[in-house]
Design a protein around this motif. Structure first.
Motif, PDB file in Angstrom:
ATOM      1  N   PRO A  67       0.834  -1.210   0.000  1.00  0.00           N
ATOM      2  CA  PRO A  67       0.000   0.000   0.000  1.00  0.00           C
ATOM      3  C   PRO A  67       0.864   1.255   0.000  1.00  0.00           C
ATOM      4  O   PRO A  67       1.877   1.334   0.680  1.00  0.00           O
ATOM      5  N   ARG A  68       0.445   2.228  -0.793  1.00  0.00           N
ATOM      6  CA  ARG A  68       1.137   3.510  -0.860  1.00  0.00           C
ATOM      7  C   ARG A  68       0.112   4.620  -0.756  1.00  0.00           C
ATOM      8  O   ARG A  68      -1.077   4.423  -0.981  1.00  0.00           O
ATOM      9  N   ASP A  69       0.572   5.777  -0.479  1.00  0.00           N
ATOM     10  CA  ASP A  69      -0.303   6.934  -0.383  1.00  0.00           C
ATOM     11  C   ASP A  69      -0.820   7.281  -1.778  1.00  0.00           C
ATOM     12  O   ASP A  69      -0.041   7.408  -2.726  1.00  0.00           O
ATOM     13  N   TRP A  70      -2.124   7.413  -1.936  1.00  0.00           N
ATOM     14  CA  TRP A  70      -2.722   7.651  -3.245  1.00  0.00           C
ATOM     15  C   TRP A  70      -2.315   8.993  -3.826  1.00  0.00           C
ATOM     16  O   TRP A  70      -2.252   9.166  -5.040  1.00  0.00           O
ATOM     17  N   SER A  72       0.675  10.446  -3.664  1.00  0.00           N
ATOM     18  CA  SER A  72       1.992  10.331  -4.310  1.00  0.00           C
ATOM     19  C   SER A  72       1.891   9.500  -5.599  1.00  0.00           C
ATOM     20  O   SER A  72       2.571   9.795  -6.587  1.00  0.00           O
ATOM     21  N   VAL A  73       1.032   8.472  -5.618  1.00  0.00           N
ATOM     22  CA  VAL A  73       0.850   7.673  -6.829  1.00  0.00           C
ATOM     23  C   VAL A  73       0.233   8.531  -7.933  1.00  0.00           C
ATOM     24  O   VAL A  73       0.672   8.483  -9.087  1.00  0.00           O
ATOM     25  N   ASN A  74      -0.759   9.350  -7.603  1.00  0.00           N
ATOM     26  CA  ASN A  74      -1.369  10.236  -8.586  1.00  0.00           C
ATOM     27  C   ASN A  74      -0.357  11.262  -9.093  1.00  0.00           C
ATOM     28  O   ASN A  74      -0.344  11.592 -10.281  1.00  0.00           O
ATOM     29  N   GLN A  75       0.478  11.743  -8.238  1.00  0.00           N
ATOM     30  CA  GLN A  75       1.491  12.723  -8.623  1.00  0.00           C
ATOM     31  C   GLN A  75       2.499  12.096  -9.591  1.00  0.00           C
ATOM     32  O   GLN A  75       2.923  12.722 -10.557  1.00  0.00           O
ATOM     33  N   GLU A  76       2.844  10.820  -9.380  1.00  0.00           N
ATOM     34  CA  GLU A  76       3.794  10.139 -10.249  1.00  0.00           C
ATOM     35  C   GLU A  76       3.195   9.887 -11.640  1.00  0.00           C
ATOM     36  O   GLU A  76       3.909   9.888 -12.636  1.00  0.00           O
ATOM     37  N   GLN A  77       1.882   9.652 -11.705  1.00  0.00           N
ATOM     38  CA  GLN A  77       1.228   9.336 -12.963  1.00  0.00           C
ATOM     39  C   GLN A  77       0.631  10.539 -13.667  1.00  0.00           C
ATOM     40  O   GLN A  77       0.024  10.404 -14.708  1.00  0.00           O
ATOM     41  N   SER A  78       0.805  11.723 -13.133  1.00  0.00           N
ATOM     42  CA  SER A  78       0.224  12.909 -13.757  1.00  0.00           C
ATOM     43  C   SER A  78       0.978  13.249 -15.042  1.00  0.00           C
ATOM     44  O   SER A  78       2.074  12.777 -15.297  1.00  0.00           O
ATOM     45  N   GLU A  79       0.381  14.081 -15.862  1.00  0.00           N
ATOM     46  CA  GLU A  79       0.959  14.448 -17.150  1.00  0.00           C
ATOM     47  C   GLU A  79       2.215  15.282 -16.985  1.00  0.00           C
ATOM     48  O   GLU A  79       3.036  15.363 -17.888  1.00  0.00           O
ATOM     49  N   GLY A  80       2.374  15.920 -15.892  1.00  0.00           N
ATOM     50  CA  GLY A  80       3.536  16.782 -15.664  1.00  0.00           C
ATOM     51  C   GLY A  80       4.817  15.983 -15.483  1.00  0.00           C
ATOM     52  O   GLY A  80       5.903  16.514 -15.644  1.00  0.00           O
ATOM     53  N   ASN A  81       4.715  14.733 -15.143  1.00  0.00           N
ATOM     54  CA  ASN A  81       5.941  13.917 -14.885  1.00  0.00           C
ATOM     55  C   ASN A  81       6.329  13.105 -16.067  1.00  0.00           C
ATOM     56  O   ASN A  81       5.709  12.657 -16.888  1.00  0.00           O
TER      57      ASN A  81
END
Length: 81
Positions: A67-70, A72-81
């Motif tokens: 389990p990870r914090d949602w 940080s996962v959303n931040q990693e998968q965003s278009e900006g990255n």
């Protein structure tokens, strides 16, 4: 006008029943010739043997990493990255 409609409605089942009766009394058609033996001689199609292919070839296991914090996962998968 009404009497002709009623008579016409009684006439349709009689016509349908007579067509079925005449169809049942029809002669039996001649059987079709057996042409499967002729096709076997003239069939020149060549088939290649079927080789087994493993449906799981190239599969890599991707198990859960925990389990990870949602956020940080959303931040990693965003278009900006």
């Amino acid at each position: 006008m009404y009497i002709s409609q009623v008579t016409n409605m009684k006439f349709h089942p009689f016509v349908g029943a007579s067509a079925l009766a005449l169809g049942a009394c029809a002669y039996e058609p001649a059987p079709l010739p057996n042409v499967t033996a002729q096709h076997a001689v003239t069939n020149t199609a060549v088939s290649s043997p079927i080789k087994y292919q493993d449906p799981l070839a190239g599969y890599t296991y991707r198990g859960p990493t925990g389990p990870r914090d949602w956020r940080s996962v959303n931040q990693e998968q965003s278009e900006g990255n």
